[in-house]
Design a protein around this motif. Structure first.
Motif, PDB file in Angstrom:
ATOM      1  N   UNK A 160     -12.056  -3.338   6.838  1.00 19.49           N
ATOM      2  CA  UNK A 160     -10.848  -3.847   7.481  1.00 19.49           C
ATOM      3  C   UNK A 160      -9.653  -3.762   6.536  1.00 19.49           C
ATOM      4  N   UNK A 161      -9.854  -4.134   5.290  1.00 21.83           N
ATOM      5  CA  UNK A 161      -8.790  -4.050   4.283  1.00 21.83           C
ATOM      6  C   UNK A 161      -8.340  -2.608   4.091  1.00 21.83           C
ATOM      7  N   UNK A 162      -9.299  -1.707   3.894  1.00 19.25           N
ATOM      8  CA  UNK A 162      -8.958  -0.307   3.648  1.00 19.25           C
ATOM      9  C   UNK A 162      -8.247   0.309   4.841  1.00 19.25           C
ATOM     10  N   UNK A 163      -8.701  -0.025   6.055  1.00 16.42           N
ATOM     11  CA  UNK A 163      -8.079   0.539   7.246  1.00 16.42           C
ATOM     12  C   UNK A 163      -6.660   0.068   7.434  1.00 16.42           C
ATOM     13  N   UNK A 164      -6.436  -1.228   7.310  1.00 12.67           N
ATOM     14  CA  UNK A 164      -5.111  -1.797   7.527  1.00 12.67           C
ATOM     15  C   UNK A 164      -4.145  -1.438   6.407  1.00 12.67           C
ATOM     16  N   UNK A 165      -4.578  -1.650   5.154  1.00  6.70           N
ATOM     17  CA  UNK A 165      -3.710  -1.366   4.017  1.00  6.70           C
ATOM     18  C   UNK A 165      -3.438   0.130   3.888  1.00  6.70           C
ATOM     19  N   UNK A 166      -4.476   0.936   4.115  1.00  9.79           N
ATOM     20  CA  UNK A 166      -4.291   2.384   4.032  1.00  9.79           C
ATOM     21  C   UNK A 166      -3.330   2.896   5.073  1.00  9.79           C
ATOM     22  N   UNK A 167      -3.402   2.359   6.272  1.00 15.16           N
ATOM     23  CA  UNK A 167      -2.500   2.740   7.359  1.00 15.16           C
ATOM     24  C   UNK A 167      -1.045   2.511   6.960  1.00 15.16           C
ATOM     25  N   UNK A 168      -0.742   1.315   6.479  1.00 13.25           N
ATOM     26  CA  UNK A 168       0.635   0.982   6.109  1.00 13.25           C
ATOM     27  C   UNK A 168       1.111   1.812   4.918  1.00 13.25           C
ATOM     28  N   UNK A 169       0.215   2.042   3.977  1.00 12.79           N
ATOM     29  CA  UNK A 169       0.598   2.785   2.787  1.00 12.79           C
ATOM     30  C   UNK A 169       0.817   4.263   3.081  1.00 12.79           C
ATOM     31  N   UNK A 170      -0.035   4.837   3.921  1.00 17.44           N
ATOM     32  CA  UNK A 170       0.096   6.260   4.258  1.00 17.44           C
ATOM     33  C   UNK A 170       1.336   6.515   5.109  1.00 17.44           C
ATOM     34  N   UNK A 171       1.526   5.717   6.142  1.00 15.91           N
ATOM     35  CA  UNK A 171       2.607   5.991   7.092  1.00 15.91           C
ATOM     36  C   UNK A 171       3.961   5.426   6.672  1.00 15.91           C
ATOM     37  N   UNK A 172       3.943   4.269   6.012  1.00 16.08           N
ATOM     38  CA  UNK A 172       5.212   3.595   5.712  1.00 16.08           C
ATOM     39  C   UNK A 172       5.463   3.390   4.224  1.00 16.08           C
ATOM     40  N   UNK A 173       4.528   3.868   3.375  1.00 15.36           N
ATOM     41  CA  UNK A 173       4.658   3.697   1.929  1.00 15.36           C
ATOM     42  C   UNK A 173       4.824   2.220   1.558  1.00 15.36           C
ATOM     43  N   UNK A 174       4.129   1.341   2.288  1.00 21.28           N
ATOM     44  CA  UNK A 174       4.190  -0.096   2.034  1.00 21.28           C
ATOM     45  C   UNK A 174       2.805  -0.622   1.638  1.00 21.28           C
ATOM     46  N   UNK A 175       2.672  -1.358   0.560  1.00 18.84           N
ATOM     47  CA  UNK A 175       3.735  -1.752  -0.362  1.00 18.84           C
ATOM     48  C   UNK A 175       4.127  -0.652  -1.337  1.00 18.84           C
ATOM     49  N   UNK A 176       3.307   0.425  -1.383  1.00 15.91           N
ATOM     50  CA  UNK A 176       3.560   1.573  -2.255  1.00 15.91           C
ATOM     51  C   UNK A 176       3.037   2.826  -1.567  1.00 15.91           C
ATOM     52  N   UNK A 177       3.521   4.006  -1.958  1.00 17.47           N
ATOM     53  CA  UNK A 177       2.897   5.240  -1.469  1.00 17.47           C
ATOM     54  C   UNK A 177       1.408   5.230  -1.802  1.00 17.47           C
ATOM     55  N   UNK A 178       0.616   5.861  -0.982  1.00 16.43           N
ATOM     56  CA  UNK A 178      -0.833   5.718  -1.049  1.00 16.43           C
ATOM     57  C   UNK A 178      -1.426   6.081  -2.411  1.00 16.43           C
ATOM     58  N   UNK A 179      -0.942   7.140  -3.058  1.00 13.84           N
ATOM     59  CA  UNK A 179      -1.519   7.519  -4.350  1.00 13.84           C
ATOM     60  C   UNK A 179      -1.267   6.454  -5.404  1.00 13.84           C
TER      61      UNK A 179
END
Length: 206
Positions: A160-179
Motif C-alpha cells: 500500500x505504501x509503495x503503490x500510493x507513494x510511488x504514484x505521487x512521486x512518479x506522476x507529480x514528483x511529490x515529495x520528490x522525483x521518484x529516483x
C-alpha cells in the motif's frame, strides 16, 4: 481446450484488450460498453456473459495488470538470485516502479491500486481466488532466515505504501522525483520489515 472454449477465451481477451485501450486513451467515464463491444467486434450480449458492467471489467483489468507486474518482477528477482526478504521485496518494488515509469498510461490506469489489484482479496477477506501473488510473497517469507509476526499486515502495509507513494512521486514528483525518493521509500520498507521480525529460525528452534 475445445474449439468452443478457445472461442470464448478469444472473445474475453478481445474485450479486455479493447477496454484497456479505450480506458487508457479516452478514459473510463468517456468509454461506453457499446464502444468496447463495437471495437472488439463482439455482440453486446457477449459482454455480459463475462462482465457485469464497465466497472467490473475495469476492476478485472486492474487485477490482471497488477498481477502481471508482480509476476514479472518476481521472475526477474529469481533470475538475479536476490537473497533475504528485505532485498527481495525492495527488488520487486523497484522493478515495478521502473516498469511504471516507462508506461505512464498503465501507471494512470492502475492509479494507487497495487493492493486492490494483486493482494486485496486474500489479505483483507481471506478469499483465495486470486492468491498466486500472495502465495509467492508467503514463500519468500518462509524462505527467509527470520520469522515474522503479522505477515499479512506487513505485506499490506508495504505494498500500500509503495503503490500510493510511488504514484505521487512518479506522476507529480511529490515529495520528490521518484529516483530521489526511492532512498527514503526503501528505507521505510526496511523499517517496516524489521518491525515485524521476531527472531532467526535457528534461534527459534534452539
Amino acid at each position: 481446450m475445445g474449439k468452443v472454449d478457445e472461442n470464448k477465451k478469444h472473445k474475453r481477451e478481445a474485450l479486455l484488450n479493447t477496454a484497456y485501450e479505450l480506458f487508457t486513451t479516452k478514459g473510463t467515464n468517456a468509454t461506453a460498453i457499446s464502444d468496447i463491444v463495437r471495437q472488439a467486434g463482439v455482440a453486446k450480449g457477449t459482454f455480459y456473459l463475462y462482465f457485469k458492467d464497465k466497472y467490473d471489467i475495469k476492476n478485472k483489468l486492474v487485477a490482471h495488470k497488477t498481477s502481471d507486474l508482480f509476476q514479472k518482477a518476481g521472475r526477474a528477482m529469481r533470475e538475479a538470485q536476490v537473497n533475504g526478504l528485505e532485498n527481495q521485496l525492495i527488488f520487486i518494488i523497484d522493478h515495478i516502479i521502473n516498469t511504471l515509469v516507462k508506461d505512464l498510461p498503465l501507471m494512470n490506469f492502475i492509479s494507487k491500486n497495487l493492493v486492490m489489484g494483486a493482494l486485496r482479496n486474500t489479505l483483507l477477506t481471506g478469499e483465495s481466488d486470486n492468491s498466486e501473488i500472495y502465495d509467492e510473497f508467503i514463500e519468500l517469507v518462509e524462505e527467509d532466515d527470520y520469522s515474522y509476526d503479522n505477515v499479512d499486515v506487513m505485506l499490506f502495509t508495504i505494498v500500500e505504501l509503495a503503490g500510493s507513494a510511488g504514484y505521487n512521486s512518479i506522476l507529480y514528483q511529490e515529495p520528490l522525483p521518484i529516483e530521489e525518493y526511492k532512498t527514503f521509500l526503501y528505507r521505510t520498507v526496511r523499517l517496516i520489515i524489521e518491525s515485524h521480525r521476531i527472531t532467526t529460525k535457528e534461534e527459534a528452534i534452539s
